[in-house]
Design an enzyme around this catalytic site. Sequence first.
Site, PDB file in Angstrom:
ATOM      1  N   ASP A  26     -33.296   1.532  37.060  1.00 27.99           N
ATOM      2  CA  ASP A  26     -33.802   0.533  37.983  1.00 27.99           C
ATOM      3  C   ASP A  26     -34.616   1.254  39.059  1.00 27.99           C
ATOM      4  O   ASP A  26     -34.491   2.477  39.238  1.00 27.99           O
ATOM      5  CB  ASP A  26     -32.631  -0.234  38.601  1.00 27.99           C
ATOM      6  CG  ASP A  26     -33.087  -1.365  39.499  1.00 27.99           C
ATOM      7  OD1 ASP A  26     -33.990  -2.121  39.090  1.00 27.99           O
ATOM      8  OD2 ASP A  26     -32.548  -1.492  40.611  1.00 27.99           O
ATOM      9  N   ASP A  28     -35.860  -0.317  42.717  1.00 28.37           N
ATOM     10  CA  ASP A  28     -35.441  -0.600  44.087  1.00 28.37           C
ATOM     11  C   ASP A  28     -33.962  -0.294  44.259  1.00 28.37           C
ATOM     12  O   ASP A  28     -33.116  -0.824  43.539  1.00 28.37           O
ATOM     13  CB  ASP A  28     -35.696  -2.077  44.434  1.00 28.37           C
ATOM     14  CG  ASP A  28     -37.163  -2.381  44.632  1.00 28.37           C
ATOM     15  OD1 ASP A  28     -37.825  -1.622  45.346  1.00 28.37           O
ATOM     16  OD2 ASP A  28     -37.646  -3.376  44.064  1.00 28.37           O
TER      17      ASP A  28
END
Length: 342
Positions: A26, A28
């Site tokens: 991922d 953020d």
Amino acid sequence: MSQGVRTRPEGSGRPLSEAYDTALLDLDGVVYTGGKAIAHAVDSLASAREGGMRLAYVTNNALRTPDVVAGHLTELGIPTGADDVITSAQAVARLVGEQVPAGSRVLVIGGEGLRVALRERGLVPVESADDDPVAVVQGYGGPDLTWSRLAEASYAVARGVPWFASNTDLTIPSGRGIAPGNGAAVEVVRIATGAEPQVAGKPLPPMHRETVIRTGAERPLVVGDRLDTDIEGAFNGGVDSLLVLTGVTDGARLLAAPPRHRPTFVDADLRGLLGGQPEVAGEGGRFRCGGWTASAGREELELDGDGKALDGLRALCAAAWTAAGNGACALDAGKALAKLGL
């Protein structure tokens, strides 16, 4: 991935970068926050890559194109090509393309990333419900998304046009704090129409399928900071996961996690890719990791010992998850987490 209900984080005698061929990362809260690299991310990813691990970046944010995301990561000191980036825009575009003919018009409520992904699948983005679209696709459009765009989606969906959403994350992190995400905009259209979209992004299977198709991963490790997207997505895909504590998940949320939100491994940040993971041993309702011993009391989780805070957290996870079984642990963890400074 281990079968059955996970009751403790697993250990690994090998560095995770050697035990798995591909890290599905991922962005953020894992690699960067507010556009700036998180501490230790650049060096950790470089070391993992040099050791032979493939790095792929998997994001629910459908606003930016893979080229733009790759450029941003490269500027941060993480050399990345567009082929290393997988977005929910690509996943939803494939989902639409499997249900409508090539060349079909699709009403786009979102940004350039969504338009590029639809064109890649041979579909034609349009801007109005009056352009005779055969589908509506909604993705994060950034802070400048207007009410009129949501109205266009509502007009088409109310007419019976099939509705798709890149993801339904209610929030998205920004440099100034937590902002409304695509899920909040999807709720507006749902309220206006009473309809339900087909959703592609994490934690649902279309996103995992898109990632595996594009990376060819055979032993993937999902790396994320969110229990309800990254870790649940790994659970749904039947693969292992590493939760890093650099984003939205804190100790209390982790301890209360139901089975689908329990990660395989837990670490502070991306340095966790470069080493093994300690074992959590348990006997008679007491769980040990490092210098800590955790257990479940009648009303609260109990912790004794000393040592690394992460080891204490891992021991607490075992006590909490074992006590909760198939549910979510409701025992008070405040005193135990305070001992760890978490």
